[in-house]
Motif scaffolding. Structure first.
Motif, PDB file in Angstrom:
ATOM      1  N   PRO A  42       1.138  -1.297   0.269  1.00  0.00           N
ATOM      2  CA  PRO A  42       0.097  -0.147   0.147  1.00  0.00           C
ATOM      3  C   PRO A  42       0.804   1.076   0.380  1.00  0.00           C
ATOM      4  O   PRO A  42       1.815   0.540   0.489  1.00  0.00           O
ATOM      5  N   ASP A  43       0.294   2.652  -0.467  1.00  0.00           N
ATOM      6  CA  ASP A  43       0.923   3.677  -0.053  1.00  0.00           C
ATOM      7  C   ASP A  43       0.733   4.106   0.996  1.00  0.00           C
ATOM      8  O   ASP A  43      -0.322   4.176   1.587  1.00  0.00           O
ATOM      9  N   VAL A  44       2.290   4.694   1.135  1.00  0.00           N
ATOM     10  CA  VAL A  44       2.421   5.051   2.652  1.00  0.00           C
ATOM     11  C   VAL A  44       3.048   6.866   2.447  1.00  0.00           C
ATOM     12  O   VAL A  44       4.480   6.987   2.178  1.00  0.00           O
ATOM     13  N   ASP A  45       2.507   8.194   3.350  1.00  0.00           N
ATOM     14  CA  ASP A  45       3.263   9.070   3.461  1.00  0.00           C
ATOM     15  C   ASP A  45       2.899   8.786   4.939  1.00  0.00           C
ATOM     16  O   ASP A  45       2.671   8.577   5.726  1.00  0.00           O
ATOM     17  N   VAL A  46       4.320   9.425   5.156  1.00  0.00           N
ATOM     18  CA  VAL A  46       4.959   9.436   6.365  1.00  0.00           C
ATOM     19  C   VAL A  46       5.431  11.180   6.957  1.00  0.00           C
ATOM     20  O   VAL A  46       6.151  11.746   5.935  1.00  0.00           O
ATOM     21  N   PHE A  47       5.237  12.108   8.177  1.00  0.00           N
ATOM     22  CA  PHE A  47       5.177  13.252   8.428  1.00  0.00           C
ATOM     23  C   PHE A  47       5.422  12.977   9.480  1.00  0.00           C
ATOM     24  O   PHE A  47       5.791  12.667   9.907  1.00  0.00           O
ATOM     25  N   ASP A  48       7.051  14.086   9.345  1.00  0.00           N
ATOM     26  CA  ASP A  48       7.722  13.973  10.140  1.00  0.00           C
ATOM     27  C   ASP A  48       7.227  16.091  11.204  1.00  0.00           C
ATOM     28  O   ASP A  48       8.052  16.360  10.708  1.00  0.00           O
ATOM     29  N   THR A  49       6.505  15.832  12.445  1.00  0.00           N
ATOM     30  CA  THR A  49       6.268  16.614  12.123  1.00  0.00           C
ATOM     31  C   THR A  49       6.949  16.676  14.226  1.00  0.00           C
ATOM     32  O   THR A  49       7.449  16.047  14.734  1.00  0.00           O
ATOM     33  N   PRO A  50       7.625  18.139  14.953  1.00  0.00           N
ATOM     34  CA  PRO A  50       7.678  18.562  16.093  1.00  0.00           C
ATOM     35  C   PRO A  50       7.566  17.482  17.055  1.00  0.00           C
ATOM     36  O   PRO A  50       8.049  17.295  17.998  1.00  0.00           O
ATOM     37  N   GLU A  51       6.426  17.370  16.885  1.00  0.00           N
ATOM     38  CA  GLU A  51       5.668  16.755  18.166  1.00  0.00           C
ATOM     39  C   GLU A  51       5.385  14.769  17.692  1.00  0.00           C
ATOM     40  O   GLU A  51       5.286  14.423  18.608  1.00  0.00           O
TER      41      GLU A  51
END
Length: 155
Positions: A42-51
């Motif tokens: 499956p397609d997955v987006d991974v976001f890296d936020t400060p929290e």
């Protein structure tokens, strides 16, 4: 200087076309994650936020009870796995002429941080929600305690 009279086996290490084909298929499967009819990626987006780290996995047609999310604190890896079924009985499947939906067994694993510097994760507060075919996993970061330099005495 390249040898113009070298055979293919001397240059690439393959004696037959079948050996070349097998090596090519193995490379594709290992490096480009080709799967059989009953598996997909499956397609997955991974976001890296400060929290937090936030994952969005595209899983249209998935059922909540068929999906699993696991976190390994030793390696700082999160894994999303499960199965997505095609909602058709055997008779209807005989009439299938175009297969464009991804269905089958899947497993995706993501390292949060790096091997040398794994992310500090608050594993007790990881949440996951499946809504409108999108699995959202929120992996909260944890404040790391600052360690001060100190001299260690040798006994």
């Amino acid at each position: 200087m390249p040898c113009v009279n070298a055979s293919a086996s001397e240059v690439w290490g393959f004696h037959t076309l079948a050996e070349l084909h097998d090596a090519f298929q193995k490379d594709l499967q290992q490096n480009y994650r080709l799967r059989g009819d009953d598996e997909f990626v499956p397609d997955v987006d991974v976001f890296d936020t400060p929290e937090a780290f936030i994952l969005h996995a595209s899983l249209p047609g998935a059922n909540r009870e068929d999906i699993g999310v696991d976190f390994d604190s030793d390696s700082s890896e999160i894994q999303v796995s499960g199965v997505v079924h095609r909602n058709a009985d055997e008779e209807l499947m005989k009439k299938l002429v175009i297969k464009r939906r991804n269905v089958g067994v899947f497993k995706r694993k993501f390292r949060l941080g790096t091997r040398k510097r794994p992310a500090s994760i608050d594993a007790d507060h990881i949440t996951a929600k499946l809504e409108n075919g999108i699995l959202t996993v929120v992996v909260p970061k944890q404040e790391t305690e600052a360690t001060e330099k100190r001299k260690i005495e040798i006994e």
